[in-house]
Design a protein around this motif. Structure first.
Motif, mmCIF file in Angstrom:
data_model
loop_
_atom_site.group_PDB
_atom_site.id
_atom_site.type_symbol
_atom_site.label_atom_id
_atom_site.label_comp_id
_atom_site.label_asym_id
_atom_site.label_seq_id
_atom_site.Cartn_x
_atom_site.Cartn_y
_atom_site.Cartn_z
ATOM 1 N N TYR A 14 0.820 -1.204 0.000
ATOM 2 C CA TYR A 14 0.000 0.000 0.000
ATOM 3 C C TYR A 14 0.852 1.251 0.000
ATOM 4 C CZ TYR A 14 0.913 -1.344 4.822
ATOM 5 O OH TYR A 14 1.514 -1.784 5.970
ATOM 6 N N ARG A 15 0.272 2.296 -0.569
ATOM 7 C CA ARG A 15 0.925 3.595 -0.666
ATOM 8 C C ARG A 15 -0.161 4.664 -0.747
ATOM 9 N NH1 ARG A 15 5.937 5.441 -2.491
ATOM 10 N NH2 ARG A 15 5.809 7.523 -3.363
ATOM 11 N N SER A 16 -0.109 5.628 0.148
ATOM 12 C CA SER A 16 -1.046 6.764 0.129
ATOM 13 C C SER A 16 -2.505 6.319 0.057
ATOM 14 C CB SER A 16 -0.725 7.705 -1.029
ATOM 15 O OG SER A 16 0.617 8.132 -0.962
ATOM 16 N N GLY A 17 -2.861 5.292 0.847
ATOM 17 C CA GLY A 17 -4.250 4.843 0.913
ATOM 18 C C GLY A 17 -4.711 4.025 -0.277
ATOM 19 N N ARG A 18 -3.787 3.639 -1.140
ATOM 20 C CA ARG A 18 -4.112 2.810 -2.306
ATOM 21 C C ARG A 18 -3.335 1.501 -2.220
ATOM 22 N NH1 ARG A 18 -5.644 5.997 -7.321
ATOM 23 N NH2 ARG A 18 -6.428 7.947 -6.473
ATOM 24 N N PHE A 19 -3.773 0.515 -2.983
ATOM 25 C CA PHE A 19 -3.235 -0.835 -2.864
ATOM 26 C C PHE A 19 -2.714 -1.321 -4.213
ATOM 27 C CE2 PHE A 19 -6.208 0.035 0.416
ATOM 28 C CZ PHE A 19 -5.559 -0.423 1.551
ATOM 29 N N LEU A 20 -1.470 -1.793 -4.212
ATOM 30 C CA LEU A 20 -0.848 -2.270 -5.437
ATOM 31 C C LEU A 20 -1.431 -3.626 -5.807
ATOM 32 C CD1 LEU A 20 1.382 -1.702 -7.573
ATOM 33 C CD2 LEU A 20 2.855 -3.197 -6.200
ATOM 34 N N MET A 21 -1.905 -3.705 -7.036
ATOM 35 C CA MET A 21 -2.471 -4.950 -7.538
ATOM 36 C C MET A 21 -1.890 -5.243 -8.917
ATOM 37 S SD MET A 21 -4.713 -5.831 -5.164
ATOM 38 C CE MET A 21 -5.927 -6.925 -5.879
ATOM 39 N N GLN A 22 -1.909 -6.522 -9.257
ATOM 40 C CA GLN A 22 -1.456 -7.011 -10.553
ATOM 41 C C GLN A 22 -2.684 -7.398 -11.363
ATOM 42 O OE1 GLN A 22 -0.465 -11.181 -10.742
ATOM 43 N NE2 GLN A 22 1.436 -10.724 -11.821
ATOM 44 N N LEU A 23 -2.731 -6.925 -12.609
ATOM 45 C CA LEU A 23 -3.757 -7.424 -13.525
ATOM 46 C C LEU A 23 -3.185 -8.682 -14.164
ATOM 47 C CD1 LEU A 23 -6.525 -7.118 -14.779
ATOM 48 C CD2 LEU A 23 -5.483 -5.708 -16.573
#
Length: 145
Positions: A14-23
């Motif tokens: 996570y970074r700045s309230g967002r979540f890293l995801m892979q498509l």
């Protein structure tokens, strides 16, 4: 003969309230093709979940988090998912996508809606069901704040 559950380690970054995801790639024969999911993968024989998680992140996005914390473990009839979380301490353009169709920072609203837009795909793509469930649990417990 009873089939043994496979074990995977996956990361909530996570970074700045967002979540890293892979498509995930949209190809037949893989789980959740064309869906947003976590980075991570199968543990190798004798590998601990944390070691496997760090290996997978290096292989998939060339990222090594400074710290990695256990979040939970989700089991079903076929898969044992070891979930870790860590802050993403680099910009997206510093990650090298080695596996998957796209990557992105999804908002809590994207996660709740169960879908997010991909620039690479040029369309809104769904989240994989277990990935959405895990992220909703994570958002509810807020272990990252």
């Amino acid at each position: 003969m009873k089939s043994q559950s496979i074990e995977v380690a996956i990361a909530i970054l996570y970074r700045s309230g967002r979540f890293l995801m892979q498509l995930r790639n949209d190809i037949p024969g893989i789980l959740y093709p064309g869906c947003w999911g976590f980075f991570g993968g199968h543990l190798e024989p004798g590998e601990t979940p944390e070691v496997g998680m760090r290996r997978e992140l290096l292989e998939e996005i060339s990222y090594s988090p400074p710290q990695l914390a256990a979040f939970d473990c989700y089991n079903d009839a076929h898969v044992i998912r070891h979930i870790f979380h860590a802050p993403l301490t680099v910009e997206l353009n510093q990650l090298v996508l080695q596996e998957g169709w796209d990557l992105g920072l999804l908002t809590p609203e994207d996660i709740k809606a169960g879908q997010a837009y991909s620039e690479v795909a040029g369309q809104v793509r769904p989240l994989g069901q277990p990935h959405q469930t895990i992220l909703l649990d994570f958002l509810a417990r807020k272990p990252y704040q």
